[in-house]
Design a protein around this motif. Sequence first.
Motif, PDB file in Angstrom:
ATOM      1  N   LEU A  70       0.836  -1.193   0.000  1.00  0.00           N
ATOM      2  CA  LEU A  70       0.000   0.000   0.000  1.00  0.00           C
ATOM      3  C   LEU A  70       0.874   1.247   0.000  1.00  0.00           C
ATOM      4  CD1 LEU A  70      -2.720  -1.054   2.606  1.00  0.00           C
ATOM      5  CD2 LEU A  70      -2.759  -1.351   0.116  1.00  0.00           C
ATOM      6  N   SER A  71       0.497   2.211  -0.799  1.00  0.00           N
ATOM      7  CA  SER A  71       1.299   3.433  -0.898  1.00  0.00           C
ATOM      8  C   SER A  71       0.981   4.391   0.249  1.00  0.00           C
ATOM      9  CB  SER A  71       1.030   4.135  -2.227  1.00  0.00           C
ATOM     10  OG  SER A  71      -0.276   4.685  -2.242  1.00  0.00           O
ATOM     11  N   SER A  72       1.883   5.345   0.436  1.00  0.00           N
ATOM     12  CA  SER A  72       1.657   6.465   1.347  1.00  0.00           C
ATOM     13  C   SER A  72       1.445   7.706   0.489  1.00  0.00           C
ATOM     14  CB  SER A  72       2.860   6.644   2.279  1.00  0.00           C
ATOM     15  OG  SER A  72       2.726   7.813   3.046  1.00  0.00           O
ATOM     16  N   ASP A  73       0.227   8.274   0.540  1.00  0.00           N
ATOM     17  CA  ASP A  73      -0.125   9.397  -0.332  1.00  0.00           C
ATOM     18  C   ASP A  73      -0.299  10.673   0.482  1.00  0.00           C
ATOM     19  OD1 ASP A  73      -0.169   7.527  -2.315  1.00  0.00           O
ATOM     20  OD2 ASP A  73      -2.342   7.348  -2.394  1.00  0.00           O
ATOM     21  N   SER A  74       0.187  11.769  -0.072  1.00  0.00           N
ATOM     22  CA  SER A  74       0.072  13.052   0.617  1.00  0.00           C
ATOM     23  C   SER A  74       0.188  14.181  -0.387  1.00  0.00           C
ATOM     24  CB  SER A  74       1.165  13.185   1.688  1.00  0.00           C
ATOM     25  OG  SER A  74       2.448  13.132   1.079  1.00  0.00           O
ATOM     26  N   ILE A  75      -0.111  15.396   0.070  1.00  0.00           N
ATOM     27  CA  ILE A  75       0.116  16.588  -0.731  1.00  0.00           C
ATOM     28  C   ILE A  75       1.579  16.988  -0.552  1.00  0.00           C
ATOM     29  CG2 ILE A  75      -0.527  18.987  -1.125  1.00  0.00           C
ATOM     30  CD1 ILE A  75      -2.698  16.985  -1.829  1.00  0.00           C
ATOM     31  N   ASP A  76       2.253  17.284  -1.646  1.00  0.00           N
ATOM     32  CA  ASP A  76       3.658  17.671  -1.579  1.00  0.00           C
ATOM     33  C   ASP A  76       3.819  18.913  -0.695  1.00  0.00           C
ATOM     34  OD1 ASP A  76       6.269  18.663  -2.164  1.00  0.00           O
ATOM     35  OD2 ASP A  76       6.248  17.512  -4.028  1.00  0.00           O
ATOM     36  N   PRO A  77       4.701  18.859   0.314  1.00  0.00           N
ATOM     37  CA  PRO A  77       4.893  20.011   1.207  1.00  0.00           C
ATOM     38  C   PRO A  77       5.310  21.279   0.475  1.00  0.00           C
ATOM     39  CG  PRO A  77       5.977  18.062   2.083  1.00  0.00           C
ATOM     40  CD  PRO A  77       5.525  17.712   0.704  1.00  0.00           C
ATOM     41  N   SER A  78       5.900  21.143  -0.714  1.00  0.00           N
ATOM     42  CA  SER A  78       6.329  22.334  -1.466  1.00  0.00           C
ATOM     43  C   SER A  78       5.175  23.047  -2.156  1.00  0.00           C
ATOM     44  CB  SER A  78       7.372  21.935  -2.514  1.00  0.00           C
ATOM     45  OG  SER A  78       6.800  21.087  -3.498  1.00  0.00           O
ATOM     46  N   ASP A  79       3.977  22.433  -2.120  1.00  0.00           N
ATOM     47  CA  ASP A  79       2.817  23.047  -2.769  1.00  0.00           C
ATOM     48  C   ASP A  79       2.214  24.093  -1.835  1.00  0.00           C
ATOM     49  OD1 ASP A  79       0.640  23.748  -4.217  1.00  0.00           O
ATOM     50  OD2 ASP A  79      -0.233  21.748  -4.352  1.00  0.00           O
ATOM     51  N   THR A  80       2.721  25.303  -1.905  1.00  0.00           N
ATOM     52  CA  THR A  80       2.277  26.369  -1.000  1.00  0.00           C
ATOM     53  C   THR A  80       0.924  26.941  -1.395  1.00  0.00           C
ATOM     54  OG1 THR A  80       3.508  27.973  -2.326  1.00  0.00           O
ATOM     55  CG2 THR A  80       4.644  27.027  -0.414  1.00  0.00           C
ATOM     56  N   SER A  81       0.430  26.583  -2.595  1.00  0.00           N
ATOM     57  CA  SER A  81      -0.863  27.115  -3.033  1.00  0.00           C
ATOM     58  C   SER A  81      -2.019  26.447  -2.305  1.00  0.00           C
ATOM     59  CB  SER A  81      -1.032  26.929  -4.543  1.00  0.00           C
ATOM     60  OG  SER A  81      -1.007  25.550  -4.879  1.00  0.00           O
ATOM     61  N   ASN A  82      -1.759  25.283  -1.680  1.00  0.00           N
ATOM     62  CA  ASN A  82      -2.792  24.587  -0.919  1.00  0.00           C
ATOM     63  C   ASN A  82      -2.401  24.596   0.551  1.00  0.00           C
ATOM     64  OD1 ASN A  82      -4.924  23.222  -2.754  1.00  0.00           O
ATOM     65  ND2 ASN A  82      -2.983  22.869  -3.815  1.00  0.00           N
ATOM     66  N   GLN A  83      -2.821  25.633   1.234  1.00  0.00           N
ATOM     67  CA  GLN A  83      -2.442  25.790   2.633  1.00  0.00           C
ATOM     68  C   GLN A  83      -3.109  24.744   3.520  1.00  0.00           C
ATOM     69  OE1 GLN A  83      -0.121  27.848   3.609  1.00  0.00           O
ATOM     70  NE2 GLN A  83       0.142  28.799   1.608  1.00  0.00           N
ATOM     71  N   ASP A  84      -4.332  24.364   3.169  1.00  0.00           N
ATOM     72  CA  ASP A  84      -5.065  23.405   3.988  1.00  0.00           C
ATOM     73  C   ASP A  84      -5.162  22.078   3.246  1.00  0.00           C
ATOM     74  OD1 ASP A  84      -6.528  22.103   5.844  1.00  0.00           O
ATOM     75  OD2 ASP A  84      -8.281  23.411   5.763  1.00  0.00           O
ATOM     76  N   SER A  85      -4.151  21.235   3.399  1.00  0.00           N
ATOM     77  CA  SER A  85      -4.128  19.952   2.690  1.00  0.00           C
ATOM     78  C   SER A  85      -5.135  18.971   3.265  1.00  0.00           C
ATOM     79  CB  SER A  85      -2.725  19.347   2.759  1.00  0.00           C
ATOM     80  OG  SER A  85      -2.349  19.111   4.107  1.00  0.00           O
ATOM     81  N   ARG A  86      -5.769  19.323   4.392  1.00  0.00           N
ATOM     82  CA  ARG A  86      -6.745  18.410   4.993  1.00  0.00           C
ATOM     83  C   ARG A  86      -7.985  18.264   4.121  1.00  0.00           C
ATOM     84  NH1 ARG A  86      -7.244  21.278  10.706  1.00  0.00           N
ATOM     85  NH2 ARG A  86      -7.199  23.038   9.234  1.00  0.00           N
ATOM     86  N   VAL A  87      -8.168  19.194   3.184  1.00  0.00           N
ATOM     87  CA  VAL A  87      -9.304  19.094   2.260  1.00  0.00           C
ATOM     88  C   VAL A  87      -9.215  17.797   1.457  1.00  0.00           C
ATOM     89  CG1 VAL A  87     -10.382  20.138   0.221  1.00  0.00           C
ATOM     90  CG2 VAL A  87      -9.567  21.588   2.102  1.00  0.00           C
ATOM     91  N   TYR A  88      -8.005  17.371   1.120  1.00  0.00           N
ATOM     92  CA  TYR A  88      -7.797  16.169   0.309  1.00  0.00           C
ATOM     93  C   TYR A  88      -7.503  15.008   1.255  1.00  0.00           C
ATOM     94  CZ  TYR A  88      -7.217  19.917  -3.044  1.00  0.00           C
ATOM     95  OH  TYR A  88      -7.406  21.054  -3.794  1.00  0.00           O
ATOM     96  N   THR A  89      -8.515  14.192   1.509  1.00  0.00           N
ATOM     97  CA  THR A  89      -8.398  13.114   2.483  1.00  0.00           C
ATOM     98  C   THR A  89      -7.515  12.000   1.939  1.00  0.00           C
ATOM     99  OG1 THR A  89     -10.327  11.942   1.624  1.00  0.00           O
ATOM    100  CG2 THR A  89     -10.714  13.631   3.312  1.00  0.00           C
TER     101      THR A  89
END
Length: 254
Positions: A70-89
């Motif tokens: 199983l993969s580990s998926d996340s929003i790239d920390p360098s993506d400053t345009s998405n301050q609230d990554s919790r939107v993407y579960t």
Amino acid sequence: MIDIPDELLIKECDDPIKSIVEEVYGLSFEEQTDPHFYQERAILCPTNDDVCLINEYMLSMLTGEEKTYLSSDSIDPSDTSNQDSRVYTPDFLNNIKLSGLPNHSLRLRVGTPVMLLRNIDPKAGLCNGTRLQITQLADHIIKAIVLTGDTHGQKVYIPRLNVAPPEGKFPFRMRRRQFPLAVAFAMTINKSQGQTLSSVGLYLPKPVFSHGQLYVALSRVKSKDGLKVLIIDKDGKPQKQTMNVVFKEVFQKI
């Protein structure tokens, strides 16, 4: 619409996937241990959905040790345009499937032929599109034998990598940590470009959809004796004709 010669067609099939698998890989492929057996064979399909159906069918027939990664998926920390990554579960990110991106759930067995989805070490022949055969499954690394290219027969180790989908696909930058592999009993026609095989099965439950795709599929095989084509309609009945896609602009100045 074009007619496919009778000698190339699979004309009778109660189970289309079983029929084309038997034509290309034989009745006892699950007992094969020689890497050269898989090196010279492949089933080609226009879409990833059809590729997945065939790969799952053949994977279930193997008897080697099995693991699901199983993969580990996340929003790239360098993506400053998405301050609230919790939107993407995590569930949303896990369900993303794209061509060239390893799946969140990667089911593998010892003996399975796989394809690399990223360049790892070009000098050692580990490039995007290289085919391998798995020989050992560990928790954090996979051992395999190279099936294609100048380094065929070489033993290699594949680690987990951070893999990102192509930019522009989503309004955020995603990061998936997974083995950059896909099961490769069957592959899409586009992924088969550059390969030369002794036995090719072309599975067409749907017609090709882009210019030159049918030519690419039919020209992967060394001789027509090693080519089999299965065309089925929406009711699963074998057909003799399929559609070829050609840009008419090609002929305008001839």
